[in-house]
Design an enzyme around this catalytic site. Structure first.
Site, mmCIF file in Angstrom:
data_model
loop_
_atom_site.group_PDB
_atom_site.id
_atom_site.type_symbol
_atom_site.label_atom_id
_atom_site.label_comp_id
_atom_site.label_asym_id
_atom_site.label_seq_id
_atom_site.Cartn_x
_atom_site.Cartn_y
_atom_site.Cartn_z
ATOM 1 N N HIS A 150 0.814 -1.216 0.000
ATOM 2 C CA HIS A 150 0.000 0.000 0.000
ATOM 3 C C HIS A 150 0.846 1.265 0.000
ATOM 4 C CE1 HIS A 150 -4.208 -1.577 1.195
ATOM 5 N NE2 HIS A 150 -3.540 -2.493 0.509
ATOM 6 N N HIS A 186 -1.910 -12.211 -2.716
ATOM 7 C CA HIS A 186 -3.035 -12.889 -2.068
ATOM 8 C C HIS A 186 -2.719 -14.337 -1.711
ATOM 9 C CE1 HIS A 186 -6.193 -9.822 -3.703
ATOM 10 N NE2 HIS A 186 -5.265 -9.274 -2.941
#
Length: 722
Positions: free
Chosen positions: A78, A245
């Site tokens: 992020h 993920h």
């Protein structure tokens, strides 16, 4: 409340964004050399300290599966993932995730805790290790700790100590909303520049789907649009999503709106910069769960281990959309034949994996699915693709490889790093430079042509991601040589002449001294400035530092460089075609934006515009905005006539972008001007600056200041001179 000028007059041109270029906001001082400090670190010791934090759970914040690795990957992702190619802004450099607005974005819920967990490491190493580097390095160490082999790491991200308020995040006024104005023609998958994220306050796309609905087709469009604006291919996109993920879980044990407190910048003072206070929800194993996105569950059965679990689950099972316990759309497997994951706090208790709408979108998009299936058949290809894409994600905003530091910098150089060949010859000295300037000035090229060519080459630089600039002479390569603003036919003439001078000079040498076209283009611009100053009666010498080399077409990422093409260039008085799909309202706003990317101050921007007009270095008709009868002479005529009440200004089009300059007494049209000229008389602060150069004693100062600002632009990309 104390109201600012911007509050009283919201349409006032914001110039304060250029003030950050005039001073250092941080505590270290102008002499601080972070690269030098970073290289003093015991690098392996730093990594060991980060590893220790990751695997030593602290009571005040729960660690899923006894390991903070997935948490740190999310933090690093992020931080770096805000980067966008349109203006090169955001990204991991500067450690901006610890400052608003990124520190309080909804997509960054609880990442304040990840940084606090690393606070002891930061305190131990102080100025030798920036937050920008620490945040990213923690993500790398996390991957390695869970069995993944990373491609490398480079340090060199000096911290910012002030929010980057120049970044345009979007038109919305509420978090986690998407206005139709965010997209061109209000169409999903067609973002306006310079945006990359599709939702205000989210890093990428809405994980639930466009506008919060489980629309896999629309989600795939948004993913492709968003990741392409980070200069990621389809293959890199799939690798990043699938690789990221593979680890961890998402947290939505309950509704965030009801159970999570305000973000850090709105939290009470006693929380000391922490936000999103929450009563931890008891999970199925009796442990403490946390709430972030509102989506709940892991992606596979092995959340802290690098394997093929994510891809296998996604492709081998059917998925159906449901509302999870946090009230958000997510996807559950059809049937009960999927391997379950352990509870984050008790391995004896298990839970079913889930998928996001953005995951399922990869499966239903033909091109993305083809890549997923390739990775399933060839796990080593998946590992390599994720390693390289992750490395690119973390380092995309750092500029050329010479700015990379540390023992894990790869030997390989990638085209996205805009590599420039090393010289295998000696550079010209003062004597040779003087000879070359004489030859350039004796050619058929005018002051205007020389100045425009040098400006076209050097002004591509962006301080945001350290791309562009004169080094490499990419102005002679695609896509730059075909940009409309560069007037390709005239540019071709200038380049052919300069290439002829270069070839003749290099062929005549009986030693190892050679001149690159990159150096010669800058030298030609310098010679033009010196001649124009001499015509005005001033004897000046523009500093020249040789050392540039020439890039090749195969070392130039054409698609990525397209983002550097200016839609408006105030310095060359180029308004473009008017069909601009960005969020800036006026040409003058784009002028300030470009000046900020060039690291200019308000006076530097002002004197460059006025000086370029005097040189006749403007697009197309050199008389537009020149306000002089002596083009090619470095006078202060532009400012003097702009502020002279002898003239009046009248728009000639409905857009009020082009104006006629009329003599008040005779009514005759003297010149033509644009908004990019008139703003220096209209805006109070710019007028105050222009007034200095318009004065009877202002011309000499204009010449001196123009030479300094010109030289600054010509050397912005010379990191070897720092």
């Amino acid at each position: 409340m104390t109201w600012s000028n911007q509050d009283w007059w919201p349409n006032l041109l914001r110039l304060d964004v250029l003030d950050d270029n005039a001073f250092e906001a941080g505590p270290y001082g102008e002499d601080f050399d972070y690269a030098e400090e970073f290289q003093k670190l015991d690098y392996e010791e730093v990594k060991a300290d980060i590893e220790d934090v990751m695997t030593s759970s602290q009571d005040w914040w729960p660690a899923d599966y006894g390991h903070y690795g997935p948490f740190f990957i999310r933090m690093a992702w992020h931080s770096a993932g805000t980067y966008r190619t349109a203006d090169g802004r955001a990204g991991a450099s500067g450690g901006l995730q610890r400052l608003p607005p990124e520190s309080s974005w909804p997509d960054n819920v609880n990442l304040d805790k990840a940084r606090r967990l690393l606070q002891p490491v930061k305190q131990r190493y102080g100025r030798k290790l920036s937050w920008g580097d620490l945040i990213v390095l923690a993500g790398n160490v996390a991957l390695e700790s869970m069995g993944f082999e990373t491609y490398g790491f480079a340090g060199g991200r000096e911290d910012e100590f002030k929010s980057n308020e120049v970044v345009e995040w979007g038109p919305e006024t509420e978090w986690e909303t998407t206005s139709p104005e965010r997209f061109e023609d209000e169409e999903v998958g067609n973002l306006k520049n310079p945006l990359a994220n599709t939702v205000m306050g989210l890093i990428y796309v809405n994980p639930e789907g466009p506008y919060g609905e489980p629309d896999v087709e629309g989600s795939a469009k948004n993913i492709r649009e968003e990741f392409s604006r980070m200069a990621m291919s389809d293959r890199e996109t799939v690798a990043l999503i699938a690789g990221g993920h593979t680890f961890g879980k998402v947290h939505g044990a309950d509704d965030p709106e009801e159970n999570v407190g305000p973000e850090p910048e709105s939290a009470p003072i006693e929380q000391q910069g922490l936000g999103w206070a929450q009563e931890h929800v008891e999970d199925k194993a009796g442990g403490l769960d946390v709430i972030t996105s509102g989506i709940e569950g892991p992606w596979n059965a092995t959340p802290i281990q690098w394997d093929m679990g994510y891809i296998d689950n996604l492709l081998e099972h059917d998925w159906t959309s449901v509302k999870g316990p946090g009230g958000a759309w997510q996807w559950e497997p059809v049937g009960d034949d999927i391997d379950e994951a352990p509870s984050p706090h008790d391995s004896e208790v298990s839970e079913e994996p889930m998928m996001l709408t953005t995951d399922v979108a990869l499966k239903h998009d033909d091109d993305y699915r083809e890549i997923l299936e390739e990775f399933r058949e060839d796990p080593e290809a998946f590992q390599q693709a994720f390693a390289k894409a992750w490395y690119k994600l973390l380092h995309r905003d750092m500029g050329p490889p010479e700015r990379y530091h540390g023992p894990e910098v790869p030997d390989e150089t990638f085209v996205w790093q805009d590599p420039i060949p090393e010289a295998d010859y000696e550079f010209v000295g003062d004597e040779e430079a003087a000879q070359l300037k004489d030859e350039i000035l004796a050619s058929d090229l005018s002051v205007s042509q020389l100045a425009k060519t040098a400006w076209a080459s050097a002004s591509t630089y962006r301080d945001s991601d350290k791309r562009g600039g004169a080094n490499g002479a990419r102005v002679r390569l695609e896509p730059q040589r075909s940009w409309e603003v560069n007037e390709p036919e005239e540019l071709e003439t200038a380049l052919e002449t300069l290439e002829g001078i270069q070839e003749e000079f290099n062929a005549s040498r009986d030693d190892d001294v050679r001149v690159s076209l990159a150096d010669l283009i800058v030298l030609g611009g310098n010679a033009a400035v010196e001649r124009a100053a001499a015509e005005a009666g001033y004897d000046v010498e523009v500093p020249f530092e040789p050392g540039r080399t020439d890039a090749t077409q195969d070392l130039t990422d054409v698609d990525s460089f397209e983002a550097l093409e200016p839609e408006v260039d105030a310095f060359r008085n180029y308004l473009g075609d008017g069909d601009v799909d960005d969020l800036y309202d006026t040409p003058e706003e784009r002028m300030v934006d470009k000046a900020e990317l060039l690291n200019l101050t308000v006076p530097e921007m002002t004197v460059l515009v006025g000086g370029m007009r005097a040189l006749g270095a403007t697009y197309g008709d050199a008389h537009r905005g020149a306000f002089t009868d002596e083009p090619g002479t470095l006078t202060n005529d532009f400012f003097e006539n702009l502020l002279d009440m002898k003239y009046e200004w009248e728009p000639v089009d409905e857009n009020e972008e082009v104006f006629e300059v009329r003599d008040r007494d005779t009514g005759e049209v003297e010149w033509e001007a644009t908004r990019l000229d008139l703003i220096f008389g209209s805006n109070a602060r710019l007028r105050a600056t222009a007034d200095v150069y318009a004065a009877a004693d202002g011309e000499e100062k204009l010449v001196e200041d123009f030479v300094d600002a010109w030289h600054k632009v010509m050397t912005l990309d010379r990191f070897d001179l720092e």
